[in-house]
Design a protein around this motif. Structure first.
Motif, PDB file in Angstrom:
ATOM      1  N   ALA A 217      -6.716 -13.235   1.037  1.00 24.42           N
ATOM      2  CA  ALA A 217      -6.509 -12.352   2.312  1.00 24.42           C
ATOM      3  C   ALA A 217      -7.510 -10.961   2.102  1.00 24.42           C
ATOM      4  CB  ALA A 217      -5.124 -11.671   2.655  1.00 24.42           C
TER       5      ALA A 217
ATOM      6  N   ALA B 275     -10.683 -10.894   4.967  1.00 23.25           N
ATOM      7  CA  ALA B 275     -11.170 -10.072   5.710  1.00 23.25           C
ATOM      8  C   ALA B 275     -12.385  -9.592   5.740  1.00 23.25           C
ATOM      9  CB  ALA B 275     -10.542  -8.875   5.456  1.00 23.25           C
TER      10      ALA B 275
ATOM     11  N   THR C  69     -10.825  -0.211  12.345  1.00 22.90           N
ATOM     12  CA  THR C  69      -9.707  -1.009  12.807  1.00 22.90           C
ATOM     13  C   THR C  69      -8.864  -2.271  12.291  1.00 22.90           C
ATOM     14  OG1 THR C  69     -11.695  -2.896  14.162  1.00 22.90           O
ATOM     15  CG2 THR C  69     -10.783  -0.901  15.493  1.00 22.90           C
ATOM     16  N   THR C  70      -9.299  -2.310  10.666  1.00 22.81           N
ATOM     17  CA  THR C  70      -9.132  -3.490  10.283  1.00 22.81           C
ATOM     18  C   THR C  70      -8.218  -2.920   8.766  1.00 22.81           C
ATOM     19  OG1 THR C  70     -10.909  -4.292   9.633  1.00 22.81           O
ATOM     20  CG2 THR C  70      -9.918  -5.679  11.127  1.00 22.81           C
TER      21      THR C  70
ATOM     22  N   LYS D 230      -3.746  -2.309   2.855  1.00 21.70           N
ATOM     23  CA  LYS D 230      -2.325  -2.171   2.546  1.00 21.70           C
ATOM     24  C   LYS D 230      -3.245  -3.341   1.355  1.00 21.70           C
ATOM     25  CE  LYS D 230       0.507  -0.912   5.253  1.00 21.70           C
ATOM     26  NZ  LYS D 230       0.725   0.678   4.137  1.00 21.70           N
ATOM     27  N   LEU D 231      -3.824  -4.432   1.157  1.00 23.30           N
ATOM     28  CA  LEU D 231      -4.050  -5.710   0.264  1.00 23.30           C
ATOM     29  C   LEU D 231      -4.368  -4.732  -0.517  1.00 23.30           C
ATOM     30  CD1 LEU D 231      -5.616  -7.903   3.417  1.00 23.30           C
ATOM     31  CD2 LEU D 231      -3.416  -8.311   2.075  1.00 23.30           C
TER      32      LEU D 231
ATOM     33  N   GLU E 140      -4.280  -1.835  -1.695  1.00 25.21           N
ATOM     34  CA  GLU E 140      -2.953  -1.035  -2.284  1.00 25.21           C
ATOM     35  C   GLU E 140      -2.299  -2.175  -3.740  1.00 25.21           C
ATOM     36  OE1 GLU E 140      -0.315  -0.333  -0.199  1.00 25.21           O
ATOM     37  OE2 GLU E 140      -1.339   1.411   0.430  1.00 25.21           O
ATOM     38  N   ARG E 141      -2.348  -3.571  -3.891  1.00 26.32           N
ATOM     39  CA  ARG E 141      -1.702  -4.483  -4.542  1.00 26.32           C
ATOM     40  C   ARG E 141      -2.037  -4.865  -4.809  1.00 26.32           C
ATOM     41  NH1 ARG E 141       2.907  -7.889  -1.088  1.00 26.32           N
ATOM     42  NH2 ARG E 141       3.697  -8.613  -3.069  1.00 26.32           N
TER      43      ARG E 141
ATOM     44  N   ASP F 199      -5.449   5.052   5.790  1.00 26.67           N
ATOM     45  CA  ASP F 199      -4.507   4.913   4.035  1.00 26.67           C
ATOM     46  C   ASP F 199      -3.259   5.882   3.938  1.00 26.67           C
ATOM     47  OD1 ASP F 199      -6.642   6.964   3.615  1.00 26.67           O
ATOM     48  OD2 ASP F 199      -5.940   6.881   1.462  1.00 26.67           O
TER      49      ASP F 199
ATOM     50  N   ARG G 283      -6.631  -0.552   8.273  1.00 27.72           N
ATOM     51  CA  ARG G 283      -4.957  -0.571   7.769  1.00 27.72           C
ATOM     52  C   ARG G 283      -4.065  -0.958   6.562  1.00 27.72           C
ATOM     53  NH1 ARG G 283      -2.779   4.596   7.857  1.00 27.72           N
ATOM     54  NH2 ARG G 283      -0.475   3.798   8.337  1.00 27.72           N
ATOM     55  N   ASN G 284      -4.767  -2.664   6.999  1.00 29.42           N
ATOM     56  CA  ASN G 284      -4.494  -3.684   6.944  1.00 29.42           C
ATOM     57  C   ASN G 284      -4.933  -4.214   5.625  1.00 29.42           C
ATOM     58  OD1 ASN G 284      -2.297  -4.361   8.715  1.00 29.42           O
ATOM     59  ND2 ASN G 284      -3.774  -5.445   9.779  1.00 29.42           N
ATOM     60  N   PHE G 285      -6.462  -3.679   5.528  1.00 27.82           N
ATOM     61  CA  PHE G 285      -7.443  -4.286   4.023  1.00 27.82           C
ATOM     62  C   PHE G 285      -6.619  -3.063   3.774  1.00 27.82           C
ATOM     63  CE2 PHE G 285     -11.232  -3.920   2.217  1.00 27.82           C
ATOM     64  CZ  PHE G 285     -11.756  -4.941   2.217  1.00 27.82           C
TER      65      PHE G 285
END
Lengths: 261, 156
Positions: A81, A85, A248-249, A255-256, A258-259, B59, A251-253
């Protein structure tokens, strides 16, 4: 090469299962009477039964270590993912009319992660930015492992400056040093502007003429730096475009990321 | 907690790159997009009996509390030291404010405190002072939406 986590994850999984089978086999063979075993196996059985106790300890420790490493490398879908991105950012930034005929590997995005140690550089300790993923499917091979010691003035590369200053750093209009007969003044200027040594420039012959390093915070910590490099020297507008798209992207980036360990 | 909806802020025009001399080299630097608030919200939190203003970034981060003054507590990012929020003690503030001017006084108070923090951070040479500048700008941009008078009146 960039870190190929999926490959490593698979490889380590195989090693882990092999060790587990070896430990079960050792336990099974421990009590088998040697004189009743086939002649060809008797020496092996004697060795196992004579050294079984420490083999067990060694196998247990190895399995623990390998499983712990494997657990950190799992979830390859997250890496996929993140890779997507990066590819999307690359395509978005370099889709302009005058760039549409350029191969995408002329303009790349590389995601670096901070590590305390790096066995590709000596001394191995002191803080490094290590490339993890790169956009596209070409030019994955790289020697770009940069030092980021605590002293900001000793950091290397655009990635090092972005990491230590926590600022977005942009450098454009760099001279062409990607050939064997690069001008010595150009090499010096390139090295100065990108915070590397002239020797590094001469050895690696970087083709990029513009850079941008964006510090990426995860949980407030800067562990990752996104570096955009382009062989186009006057790429300010493109860098800006990628930066806006990243916002713009992101926040999702994040989140990934973070894992990821 | 009970706070309002996030109100987006756009500070892109304030994100002008600066050219600085770094190790004898002119470099274009600007704040990381992670240090610029993307949204703000404000609302009454009955659990802590405070009016809370929060800043949202790219974040998420946990915070530690730092005392601003007798009426105000700051929420500071545990790792980044960014300004993540403000907790205002309305009752204490109200006691020292004329009722009709209460809303203005509250807004001014928040702004003044952020100014003080920016000043303190700048004086200490801290590298995160730029974030406080952006937090102040975000608050300025959305100050009228953040503290609606009816909600403040209900809160006290």
């Amino acid at each position: 090469m960039l870190s190929d986590r999926q490959g490593w994850s698979k490889g380590i999984g195989i090693v882990s299962w092999t060790l587990k089978i070896a430990s079960v086999s050792t336990a099974t063979l421990w009590k088998v009477p040697v004189d009743k075993a086939p002649l060809a196996l008797q020496d092996v059985l004697r060795w196992i039964q004579g050294n079984g106790w420490w083999m067990f300890v060694a196998l247990a420790v190895l399995i623990l270590i390998i499983d712990s490493v494997a657990s950190k490398l799992r979830d390859p879908w997250i890496l996929n993912a993140v890779q997507e991105a990066l590819d999307e950012l690359q395509q978005h930034g370099f889709e302009g009319k005058e760039l549409k005929n350029d191969p995408l590997d002329l303009h790349r995005l590389t995601l670096f992660r901070h590590h305390r140690t790096c066995f590709r550089r000596y001394p191995f300790w002191g803080g490094f930015m290590v490339p993890v993923l790169r956009s596209g499917h070409l030019t994955k091979r790289t020697n770009a492992f940069f030092r980021v010691p605590d002293r900001a003035d000793q950091t290397e590369g655009i990635v090092g400056r972005a990491f230590r200053t926590a600022n977005t750093i942009k450098v454009t209009d760099l001279p062409d040093v990607g050939t064997d007969n690069a001008n010595a003044d150009d090499v010096m200027l390139y090295a100065e502007k990108t915070f590397v040594t002239p020797e590094w420039v001469r050895e690696n012959k970087p083709k990029a003429r513009s850079f941008m390093g964006i510090p990426v915070r995860v949980g407030g910590k800067i562990l990752w730096i996104l570096v955009v490099d382009s062989q186009k020297p006057d790429s300010e507008a493109i860098l800006k475009k990628i930066e806006r798209r990243y916002e713009t992207t992101a926040r999702n980036f994040v989140k990934l990321l973070e894992r990821l360990p | 907690m009970s706070t309002g909806n996030w109100i987006s802020v756009n500070l892109n025009s304030k994100l002008a790159p600066k050219t600085i001399l770094d190790r004898g080299v002119l470099v274009s630097v600007q704040a990381s997009p992670h240090d610029v608030p993307k949204a703000v919200r404000g609302g009454w939190d009955p659990a802590i009996q405070r009016f809370v203003i929060e800043f949202r970034y790219l974040d998420n981060e946990t915070y530690v509390k730092e005392r601003g003054d007798e009426n105000l507590t700051l929420r500071i990012g545990k790792n980044s030291h960014r300004l993540l929020g403000l907790e205002l003690d309305l009752k204490s503030l109200r006691a020292s404010t004329v009722a009709l001017e209460f809303t203005h006084a509250l807004r001014d108070k928040a702004m003044r405190e952020i100014e003080n923090v920016v000043q303190r951070r700048e004086n200490s040479g801290s590298s995160d002072s730029v974030n406080y500048e952006f937090a102040r700008m975000a608050l300025e941009q959305r100050r009228d939406n953040l503290m609606p008078e009816n909600e403040l009146a209900a809160a006290i």
